[in-house]
Design a protein around this motif. Sequence first.
Motif, PDB file in Angstrom:
ATOM      1  N   UNK A 147      -4.602  -0.827  -9.856  1.00  0.00           N
ATOM      2  CA  UNK A 147      -4.455  -0.962  -8.310  1.00  0.00           C
ATOM      3  C   UNK A 147      -3.762   0.582  -8.238  1.00  0.00           C
ATOM      4  N   UNK A 148      -2.836   1.045  -8.946  1.00  0.00           N
ATOM      5  CA  UNK A 148      -2.280   2.220  -9.064  1.00  0.00           C
ATOM      6  C   UNK A 148      -3.233   3.159  -9.018  1.00  0.00           C
TER       7      UNK A 148
ATOM      8  N   UNK B 270      -6.326   3.228  -8.389  1.00  0.00           N
ATOM      9  CA  UNK B 270      -7.163   3.482  -7.022  1.00  0.00           C
ATOM     10  C   UNK B 270      -6.517   3.709  -5.900  1.00  0.00           C
ATOM     11  N   UNK B 271      -5.201   3.722  -5.743  1.00  0.00           N
ATOM     12  CA  UNK B 271      -4.274   4.078  -4.791  1.00  0.00           C
ATOM     13  C   UNK B 271      -4.121   5.605  -4.706  1.00  0.00           C
TER      14      UNK B 271
END
Lengths: 182, 182
Positions: free
Chosen positions: B156-157, B159-160
């Motif tokens: 998730x990090x 992708x962010x």
Amino acid sequence: MTAVEADEFKLDDAIAVLERTPAALGAMLAGLPETWVRATEGEGTWSPYDVIGHLIHGEHTDWIPRARHILAGETRAFEPFDRMAQFRESQGKSLSELLTTFADLRRENLDALIGMNLTEADFARRGLHPELGEVTLGQLLATWVVHDLDHVVQVARTMAKVYKDATGPWSAYLSILRDRQK
Amino acid sequence: MTAVEADEFKLDDAIAVLERTPAALGAMLAGLPETWVRATEGEGTWSPYDVIGHLIHGEHTDWIPRARHILAGETRAFEPFDRMAQFRESQGKSLSELLTTFADLRRENLDALIGMNLTEADFARRGLHPELGEVTLGQLLATWVVHDLDHVVQVARTMAKVYKDATGPWSAYLSILRDRQK
């Protein structure tokens, strides 16, 4: 929005993440023991349960309402976002209920977003944030995506910390246990 | 394992997380544009695609083999874990193929774990880690859980950070964009 930013932000890419978030959080959390769902990182921090309520409040009051505000050419600032709303609004609701509500609202809001038929030029349209000042529609939509991912990170990090001591010597390898240390 | 740790680690709670990870990562990543799937946080860091290959390698060589090693009363150290294996083993495979392989292996490994019929006393059984020294079976299983969550965070990090610049002034609120900054 500069040429570089326009190149980075693509609506289809943003929607691809936004439409997956409810299922991702549902797969992580639905049916999970309370040990995980109600864990926090310490006083003043949020449990996975709190995070879903916060995401629901965003669907109601933040992303699409602010996009409409920008597209309407409003010159007054956006309504400030209430970061504590979930402590009031989630009361008495099960996690399963919150996950369903979040998924339903997200689907409706993505339908609304698609229905706006936005063009590249629209992404450069400007609105006034109550604290940050001038922002663009493209920045708002990119922020919606990163905000989702930030909370996925928070949920997984908060759960991991439940086993902070249980991992023993391995904690040396598990840097997540030291992120946002209180 | 001390009484406190034994109280923290419960096999059913651990399995509840472990059995959800493949579906959670599948919901996040299956069908997602390459912009997200192949993004990294910079040189020497891993994309979501790389992470799934790493998780597969763990299912083959780390968690259950090490649990068996401990239960067999082996005194030699565990085989060291190859943190680069996925760059060799994932070659030519689609993300969808990797996600399916990971889900299948995880299901088999959880069946094997349940089949061990572990008791509280077993969680205190000891093994020798090649770098960390003495560890317990309970610590190994807790680490399996935190390791999953650590990689959910990483995905998730990573992708962010694709939208690091695209969020404009909002980046000030999105602390995820500064975690593990290179």
